[in-house]
Scaffold this active site. Structure first.
Site, short mmCIF file in Angstrom:
data_model
loop_
_atom_site.label_atom_id
_atom_site.label_comp_id
_atom_site.label_asym_id
_atom_site.label_seq_id
_atom_site.Cartn_x
_atom_site.Cartn_y
_atom_site.Cartn_z
N GLU A 231 -77.27 -46.08 3.59
CA GLU A 231 -77.63 -45.45 2.32
C GLU A 231 -76.35 -45.32 1.52
O GLU A 231 -75.46 -44.54 1.88
CB GLU A 231 -78.26 -44.07 2.52
CG GLU A 231 -78.83 -43.54 1.21
CD GLU A 231 -78.89 -42.04 1.15
OE1 GLU A 231 -78.47 -41.48 0.11
OE2 GLU A 231 -79.34 -41.42 2.13
N CYS A 265 -76.32 -38.69 -4.28
CA CYS A 265 -76.68 -40.11 -4.44
C CYS A 265 -78.03 -40.26 -5.11
O CYS A 265 -78.31 -41.29 -5.72
CB CYS A 265 -76.65 -40.83 -3.09
SG CYS A 265 -77.56 -39.99 -1.80
#
Length: 463
Positions: A231, A265
């Site tokens: 990720e 994020c």
């Protein structure tokens, strides 16, 4: 000579903690211990694993009064929000524990006379979790709890900035009675992490971090034939339709852009607003942003803490300055936030308009308390602009028409589509991304897929 690493607080530059790097012998010993402990753990029934991990969750929550200020010192999040991360930790951990037995149950195809057939799901062995500092409990728990529930051992390398979080995990597991050797928290250099990945004793790597970090993970795993879950960040967009509940959209999206000083994020970094409501949206967003309190995160009144590094803050300031030079307008006066100073970790929140996709502010991940807002004519233009990115983690659509939200979401290149909310992980849904955001999935039943391997049984009955 042993090398120490330090947590330098973004609050005042003080040293929060100092720890020695594990030497190669300690790394080898931890990997060997994990292999031995996992052999017994894989035979432990799932309900027994669940008991231990539930006790570990309880033990972590019992440390909340210490953890909340500790987080503020390590990475700058205001204490008023510290329990939010622990509540998210609890939600995800308890959900993954609760669904484990069903998610790991054998898959049985249609019956065939004279045969017993099924697909079992077995653990991989040892999972290396490399976790970041920005949501240090949440990002780590996504992999650690399901990996252990699936019968694996876990080695955790936490970010230097939040080393104490790894120690909290170790304390919680020790209090819960997790078998010795099954979980290891190690302070490792990048070189040592790569050595662990290439050792043959790690069978899955779950990494959260930068795109360059993800490339390093893949390089280290090259030729090992192991899974690498990545990720790697995002540039998450939002689209506000003319029919949206505008007050709700403003409140939700400003929070989605500014929470955690924008260091998320899946935070909102660009907003596209239909022209009929654009002026009202911008006016409301500016008014709300001006109300933030940028101050020490140890004060309950603070709503915006420092960024984790001065370099990160200056990068975002540079993006804003570049956009303004190219014709954009920054609508928040930094002078209204006395802590703000170039070269420091303290950065005022910022809203920028008159932006376009020639500006890095709208294309490159900012990871700070800033958001660009663009006017669009309708959904076709919004979809085109939302997809004009190297990232694809999440996207948010604000509208009263959920059929339209689903239709637009189907056209977006993203891992998660939100309607009328943003910046949230539902543990019942897969957390995943596309493009440079990475690959693989955590959470939900699908999160167990990358932590196990299938084994098919085709048993013909005698006679």
């Amino acid at each position: 000579m042993t090398r120490n690493v330090r947590i330098v607080s973004p609050v005042d530059g003080s040293i929060v903690a100092e720890r020695p790097l594990a030497d190669d012998a300690a790394l080898d010993a931890a990997l060997a211990a994990a292999r031995e402990a996992q052999r017994a753990w894989r035979a432990t029934p799932i309900p027994a694993r669940a008991e231990i991990l539930t006790r570990a969750v309880d033990a972590m929550l019992a440390m909340a009064d210490e953890i909340v200020p500790e987080l503020a010192w390590q990475m700058g999040r205001p204490v008023r929000y510290g329990m939010g991360e622990l509540r998210g930790f609890e939600e995800r951990a308890r959900h993954m524990i609760a669904i484990a037995e069903e998610a790991l149950a054998p898959i049985r195809p249609e019956a065939m006379e004279g045969f017993t057939r099924f697909i079992a799901r077995g653990p991989l062995g040892t999972v290396l979790v490399i976790a970041p500092w920005n949501y240090p409990f949440l990002t780590a728990v996504n992999s650690i709890v399901p990996a252990l529930m699936a019968g694996n051992a876990v080695v955790l390398k936490h970010a230097t900035q939040t080393l104490l979080v790894g120690e909290r995990f170790a304390q919680a597991f020790a209090k819960a009675g997790l078998p010795e050797g099954l979980f290891a928290n190690l302070v490792l250099s990048h070189t040592q992490a790569a050595r662990a990945i290439g050792s043959g004793l790690v069978h899955q790597v779950n990494f959260t971090g930068s795109v360059e970090g993800g490339r390093a993970m893949e390089a280290a795993a090259s030729g090992r034939f192991i899974g690498v879950g990545l990720e790697l960040g995002g540039k998450d967009p939002a689209y506000v339709r003319a029919d949206a509940d505008l007050e709700h959209a403003i409140e939700t999206l400003v929070d989605g852009a500014m929470f955690n000083s924008g260091q998320s994020c899946c935070g909102i970094e660009r907003i596209y607003v239909e022209e009929a409501v654009y002026d009202r949206f911008v006016e409301g967003a500016v008014a709300l942003t001006r109300g933030y309190v940028l101050d020490t995160p140890l004060d309950e009144a603070t709503t915006l803490g420092p960024m984790v590094t001065a370099a990160g803050a200056d990068f975002v300031r540079g993006q804003v300055a570049e956009a303004v030079r190219a014709g954009a307008s920054a609508l928040i006066d930094p002078a209204a936030f006395p802590r703000d100073a170039a070269g420091s970790t303290w950065m005022a929140p910022q809203i920028v308009v008159d932006v376009d996709h020639s500006m890095s502010l709208m294309c490159e991940e900012s990871f700070g308390p800033v958001v660009g807002i663009m006017k669009v004519r309708g959904e076709d233009e919004a979809i085109r602009l939302m997809n004009d990115s190297d990232y694809g983690l999440s996207a948010a659509i604000f509208t009263r028409d959920l059929e339209a939200a689903a239709r637009i979401g189907a056209a977006l290149e993203t891992g998660t589509v939100f309607a009328n909310r943003c910046d949230y992980l539902d543990p019942a849904l897969a957390w995943t991304g596309v493009k440079n955001t990475g690959r693989g999935a955590t959470l939900s039943r699908l999160g167990y897929e990358t932590l196990t391997r299938p084994k098919s049984f085709h048993l013909r009955h005698p006679g």
